[in-house]
Design a protein around this motif. Sequence first.
Motif, PDB file in Angstrom:
ATOM      1  N   TYR A 237       0.848  -1.268  -0.028  1.00 52.86           N
ATOM      2  CA  TYR A 237       0.178  -0.011   0.044  1.00 52.86           C
ATOM      3  C   TYR A 237       0.803   1.295   0.068  1.00 52.86           C
ATOM      4  N   ILE A 257      -1.664  -8.335   6.437  1.00 53.30           N
ATOM      5  CA  ILE A 257      -1.618  -7.022   6.364  1.00 53.30           C
ATOM      6  C   ILE A 257      -3.190  -6.297   6.505  1.00 53.30           C
ATOM      7  N   LEU A 262      -4.464  -0.882  10.418  1.00 52.75           N
ATOM      8  CA  LEU A 262      -3.636   0.239   9.968  1.00 52.75           C
ATOM      9  C   LEU A 262      -3.926   1.640   9.806  1.00 52.75           C
ATOM     10  N   PRO A 270      -3.472   3.465   4.465  1.00 53.12           N
ATOM     11  CA  PRO A 270      -1.812   2.864   5.156  1.00 53.12           C
ATOM     12  C   PRO A 270      -0.852   2.894   3.836  1.00 53.12           C
ATOM     13  N   THR A 271       0.462   2.852   4.572  1.00 52.58           N
ATOM     14  CA  THR A 271       1.429   2.702   3.635  1.00 52.58           C
ATOM     15  C   THR A 271       2.269   1.369   4.263  1.00 52.58           C
ATOM     16  N   VAL A 272       2.378   0.445   3.402  1.00 58.62           N
ATOM     17  CA  VAL A 272       3.023  -0.962   3.777  1.00 58.62           C
ATOM     18  C   VAL A 272       3.997  -1.195   2.836  1.00 58.62           C
ATOM     19  N   LEU A 346       5.176  -0.711   8.241  1.00 52.82           N
ATOM     20  CA  LEU A 346       3.605  -0.354   8.112  1.00 52.82           C
ATOM     21  C   LEU A 346       3.545   0.677   9.114  1.00 52.82           C
ATOM     22  N   ASP A 347       2.349   1.469   8.805  1.00 49.02           N
ATOM     23  CA  ASP A 347       1.952   2.268   9.646  1.00 49.02           C
ATOM     24  C   ASP A 347       0.538   2.183  10.363  1.00 49.02           C
TER      25      ASP A 347
END
Length: 381
Positions: A237, A257, A262, A270-272, A346-347
């Motif tokens: 992501y 995930i 997230l 999200p950023t993953v 990840l965030d």
Amino acid sequence: MAALGKGDTAAALRAFEAAVAADPNAAILWYNLANAHALADDAAAQLKALEAALDRDPYMAHALMARGQLHEKQGRTAEALSDYQRLLAAVDPREQVGPGFAAGLTHARSMVNAANDQLAARLEASLADALATASPAVATRVRHAVEAQLGRRRIHVHQPLALHYPYLPAIQYFEPTLFPWLEQLAAATDVIRAELKALLADGAEGFRPYVDYPPGVPVNQWQQLNHNDAWSARFFYKHGVRDDAMCALCPATAALIDGLPLFDLPGRGPTVFFSLLKPQTVIPPHTGATNIRSIVHLPLIVPDGCWFRVGNDTRPWIEGAPFVFDDTIEHEAHNPTNALRAILILDTWNPHIAVEERPLIARWVTSLDEHNRSLPGFSAA
């Protein structure tokens, strides 16, 4: 000054007394008068003149040093330490100074450090039993407070590049208990690592330099890494957009995930992604975009010697041991080895933001983004 240089005490006193009478607001004249009184061995008059100088310029380094030395000579240790602490805070350590003043600074620093060592030993003895029985979070806060008071810990604050959310604690590494799902993430380490290794064995297709500034944009500390695959990434992501092709290549990781809480903010998260750091590569000190999120690292491939710093605290990555930190606090990463380091990043939401706050934050940020996109000449880049 000529009289002072020749040791003519009487003439120096007459001249400087006339000078301060003519210009009583000039700190330097009071300081020179204090030097004349010191030459005359009149400590009381010297102290009075030094205090007059510091009344007019509280950060006058030479006057602080002279008063600290006088207090020390008189056995007034607490007052000498106070002056030396103010002196060391007032002087830029990069500034070029004369040998005499440099020697005085060295002595002041030595005295302050020795006093701090004595205080640290006393505090350690006083607090040891209580800290041993306190919860890890409380013990850490107390230890860090003591270290900051002793000048051994820098106070780091949020420095977000884009969005600051007020009144959140500036915590470098969050307590794992705030994220009970970390155990689920850690348990999947072997599966995630296997899918990553399959990507790498296939030539690491799809990995791109993480730092990718367009021409004409100031790169600052990123000059060495800009468009450089020494630090590269491949995203599941990115800013909330799912890469279906990547998820298909790593289905077990993607499924995991999708089951995690997230950072779900449209257009932002999200950023993953898998993050690769090649041998002998440094990610320089920097801060992230916003403190409304927290960053999770799951170490997957970590050669011995790699390390990560957030604020004051440096730690090695340990394979299979995830941790969470606030990336708006200055942080950096080093791979000084001759092997590849790889982690999953990840965030998630900052744990100190209540669930009921999140929709309000989402509305705020969404409106902000819509406004920016409506401006003439807007570019997503």
